[in-house]
Write an enzyme that holds these catalytic residues in place. Structure first.
Site, PDB file in Angstrom:
ATOM      1  N   ARG A  46      13.263   7.902  12.803  1.00  0.00           N
ATOM      2  CA  ARG A  46      14.587   8.441  12.452  1.00  0.00           C
ATOM      3  C   ARG A  46      15.058   9.474  13.478  1.00  0.00           C
ATOM      4  NH1 ARG A  46      15.228   6.857   7.049  1.00  0.00           N
ATOM      5  NH2 ARG A  46      17.160   8.006   6.857  1.00  0.00           N
ATOM      6  N   LYS A 142       1.387  -3.005   3.061  1.00  0.00           N
ATOM      7  CA  LYS A 142       1.550  -2.869   1.623  1.00  0.00           C
ATOM      8  C   LYS A 142       2.080  -1.459   1.308  1.00  0.00           C
ATOM      9  CE  LYS A 142      -1.585   0.027   0.718  1.00  0.00           C
ATOM     10  NZ  LYS A 142      -2.229   0.963  -0.019  1.00  0.00           N
ATOM     11  N   HIS A 172      -4.960  -4.278   5.713  1.00  0.00           N
ATOM     12  CA  HIS A 172      -5.849  -3.949   6.848  1.00  0.00           C
ATOM     13  C   HIS A 172      -7.306  -4.295   6.555  1.00  0.00           C
ATOM     14  CE1 HIS A 172      -6.658  -0.112   4.763  1.00  0.00           C
ATOM     15  NE2 HIS A 172      -7.702   0.025   5.542  1.00  0.00           N
ATOM     16  N   LYS A 176     -10.832  -6.138   9.035  1.00  0.00           N
ATOM     17  CA  LYS A 176     -12.185  -5.587   9.223  1.00  0.00           C
ATOM     18  C   LYS A 176     -13.161  -6.718   9.520  1.00  0.00           C
ATOM     19  CE  LYS A 176     -11.437  -1.719   6.009  1.00  0.00           C
ATOM     20  NZ  LYS A 176     -11.685  -0.394   6.553  1.00  0.00           N
ATOM     21  N   GLU A 210     -14.375   6.062  -2.110  1.00  0.00           N
ATOM     22  CA  GLU A 210     -13.936   6.951  -1.033  1.00  0.00           C
ATOM     23  C   GLU A 210     -14.286   8.383  -1.398  1.00  0.00           C
ATOM     24  OE1 GLU A 210     -10.013   5.728   0.890  1.00  0.00           O
ATOM     25  OE2 GLU A 210      -9.613   5.493  -1.241  1.00  0.00           O
ATOM     26  N   HIS A 234      -6.366  -4.616  -1.430  1.00  0.00           N
ATOM     27  CA  HIS A 234      -7.675  -4.726  -0.785  1.00  0.00           C
ATOM     28  C   HIS A 234      -8.736  -5.363  -1.683  1.00  0.00           C
ATOM     29  CE1 HIS A 234      -5.573  -2.184   1.917  1.00  0.00           C
ATOM     30  NE2 HIS A 234      -5.880  -1.033   1.363  1.00  0.00           N
ATOM     31  N   LYS A 332     -11.265   7.706  -5.704  1.00  0.00           N
ATOM     32  CA  LYS A 332     -11.240   8.785  -4.713  1.00  0.00           C
ATOM     33  C   LYS A 332     -12.194   9.875  -5.207  1.00  0.00           C
ATOM     34  CE  LYS A 332      -6.930   7.672  -2.645  1.00  0.00           C
ATOM     35  NZ  LYS A 332      -7.341   6.978  -1.419  1.00  0.00           N
TER      36      LYS A 332
HETATM   37  C1  BG6 Z   1      -5.116   2.357   1.972  1.00  0.00           C
HETATM   38  C2  BG6 Z   1      -4.865   3.159   0.742  1.00  0.00           C
HETATM   39  O1  BG6 Z   1      -4.470   1.121   1.896  1.00  0.00           O
HETATM   40  O2  BG6 Z   1      -6.520   2.155   2.138  1.00  0.00           O
HETATM   41  C3  BG6 Z   1      -5.596   4.497   0.824  1.00  0.00           C
HETATM   42  O3  BG6 Z   1      -3.483   3.390   0.585  1.00  0.00           O
HETATM   43  C4  BG6 Z   1      -7.059   4.286   1.127  1.00  0.00           C
HETATM   44  O4  BG6 Z   1      -5.433   5.224  -0.392  1.00  0.00           O
HETATM   45  C5  BG6 Z   1      -7.249   3.352   2.321  1.00  0.00           C
HETATM   46  O5  BG6 Z   1      -7.624   5.553   1.407  1.00  0.00           O
HETATM   47  C6  BG6 Z   1      -8.708   2.980   2.500  1.00  0.00           C
HETATM   48  O6  BG6 Z   1      -8.892   2.299   3.710  1.00  0.00           O
HETATM   49  P1  BG6 Z   1     -10.275   2.318   4.487  1.00  0.00           P
HETATM   50  O7  BG6 Z   1     -10.074   1.399   5.638  1.00  0.00           O
HETATM   51  O8  BG6 Z   1     -10.524   3.740   4.887  1.00  0.00           O
HETATM   52  O9  BG6 Z   1     -11.318   1.829   3.512  1.00  0.00           O
END
Ligand code: BG6
Length: 483
Positions: A46, A142, A172, A176, A210, A234, A332
């Site tokens: 922006r 996403k 993503h 991996k 996490e 995921h 988390k």
């Molecule tokens: C993201 C989530 O898509 O994936 C996050 O929005 C999360 O909340 C992350 O922390 C985890 O990705 P990775 O690659 O660190 O396992």
């Protein structure tokens, strides 16, 4: 048009993902000479700034491991980077279009790393500016929508400008290496597939834990929660790769057809079943890795009903998996960062070791995705000894460490693979519209059942494995979480 796209446009180029992941990934590809010689990378955000100011804002040294960073190569790379501000106005899109100029013919890949609410308006703006022709692909992160209805709206808007073949939805996790390895493990070996079904497998566990908390993502995360943030995308992708039928080939349609079939076979939850099939949790103050951390509501500054942890017992209604629970768990502020899949096999039908044979345990296969990368098969072995009291058995591990096996080979950032596939036009590792919508259909059933049955979030102490109800969820079935 054949060959890789020669222009890459990153929207949201001043954002965190672009700086931490997308530019470092593009730099890595550039250094390895995997980008076209004449590549042009246009960042767009922006704020107004010139090329130099934007280049100066990309701190590759900070985001790359020391051994990958090379000042000269970085300077060369940044020469390929330009900037064009787009906030949404027509003239800004037009300016971007003229910057692309006749490079359009050589292909343009556009990556929307913007807040999801901008996907539809950005794509429409691109369409009006003539940046959407047959030589243009668009990728987006996403979440696509917040539920089935809103994801359809976004998909309709995007497909109104780009045909589905030119839409690359990013998850993503599919970038991996260890996730892709699931396909090789299952379909590149004869050993496992004949047993990969309800006859031999008792249950499956998928954990993505996490240690991080809210991490300044208040405006995005609150009201979204773990179910939509992690499970919808995921975790369901991991589940699909574990549970899908063998595709006929690695052709994009073959793989994606099989994944969507599994996701569609997930049994919806109802207000009657949801309490026994799911647990929602939210972390309170505690300690992670020996460091005290604040609770979610405290970080947020107000009380909230958003879950930071979810555990589910998913059921797949098809021939292969009837009666085999898939326990999913993500949270988390867990005690450690670990993503893993546990395949719990059934016991042998008859023990020849009789009552004297001690400790005959069913086999398990543990597939560790991150941070460790290994596959461990627990098998029974004989305990050395003279066996006067009957054969003594014990579990031993067949352990394949992928990090050791592939030592010295650089693990690429997931986005390197995905960006390369995008410019080369391979959609296999991207999520097709029907997959996203099938995933939302199941997630909506849970969300709605939670609302109707009044399922509340249960507190858990940061640094633990979630509320005790999550332990009960699996222990009711006579199993326990792998920890
Ligand atoms: C993201 C989530 O898509 O994936 C996050 O929005 C999360 O909340 C992350 O922390 C985890 O990705 P990775 O690659 O660190 O396992």
């Amino acid at each position: 048009m054949a060959g890789p796209h020669q222009t890459i446009i990153i929207f949201g180029a001043t954002g965190d993902l672009a700086h931490r992941m997308l530019f470092p990934s593009l730099y890595n590809l550039f250094v390895d000479r995997l980008l076209p010689d004449d590549v042009l990378i246009i960042g767009s955000g922006r704020s107004e700034m010139d090329d130099e100011a934007f280049r100066a804002s990309i701190d590759l040294q900070k985001s790359l491991p020391a051994e990958r960073y090379d000042a000269e190569a970085a300077a060369e790379f940044l020469k390929r980077v330009r900037y064009s501000a787009v906030g949404g106005k027509e003239e800004e899109f037009a300016r971007l279009r003229s910057l692309v100029g006749d490079r359009m013919e050589r292909g343009v890949s556009i990556y929307l790393s913007t807040p999801p609410s901008l996907f539809a308006p950005m794509v429409e703006g691109l369409g009006r500016a003539g940046l959407s022709g047959p030589t243009v692909r668009v990728a987006m992160e996403k979440p696509i929508g917040q539920d089935l209805a809103s994801s359809r709206q976004v998909n309709d808007a995007v497909n109104g400008v780009f045909d589905e073949e030119r839409v690359f939805r990013v998850d993503h996790y599919l970038g991996k290496e260890t996730v892709q390895n699931l396909l090789v493990l299952r379909f590149g070996n004869m050993l496992f597939e004949p047993l990969w079904n309800a006859t031999a497998i008792e249950h499956v566990q998928i954990t993505v834990a996490e240690t991080v908390g809210l991490e300044g993502r208040v405006s995005y995360y609150d009201g979204v929660g773990a179910l939509k943030d992690m499970v919808q995308n995921h975790m369901l992708q991991l589940l699909a790769l574990v549970a899908m039928e063998p595709p006929a080939s690695m052709a994009p349609a073959a793989v994606r057809d099989e994944k969507v079939k599994v996701i569609r076979s997930l049994r919806p939850m109802t207000p009657e079943t949801v309490a026994s099939l799911s647990v929602r949790g939210q972390y309170g103050a505690g300690a992670v890795g020996g460091q005290p951390v604040r609770g979610y509501a405290d970080e947020l500054g107000k009380a909230s009903g958003t879950e930071t942890f979810v555990a589910l017992k998913a059921q797949i209604d098809n021939w292969r998996w009837a009666g085999v629970p898939f326990y999913l768990r993500t949270g988390k502020r867990m005690p450690e960062r670990s993503s893993e899949i546990l395949i719990q096999f059934r016991g042998v039908p008859h023990s020849i070791f009789g009552r004297k044979g001690k400790g005959l345990d069913p086999n398990t296969m543990l597939i560790r995705i991150q941070p460790q990368e290994n596959i461990q098969l627990q098998v029974m072995a004989k305990q050395p000894g003279l066996d006067r009291q009957g054969i003594d058995l014990r579990e031993v591990a067949l352990d394949v460490s992928l990090s050791t096996e592939a030592a010295g080979q650089r693990r690429r950032i997931a986005y390197e693979r995905l960006l390369l596939d995008l410019i080369e036009g391979d959609p296999t590792l991207f999520v097709r519209r029907d997959e996203v919508e099938a995933a939302w259909t199941w997630i909506d059933s849970i969300r709605q059942a939670w609302d109707q049955a009044g399922v509340e979030v249960k507190p858990y102490t940061a640094g633990t494995w979630g509320p005790s109800a999550a332990i009960a969820l699996i222990e009711r079935d006579g199993a326990s979480w792998h920890e």
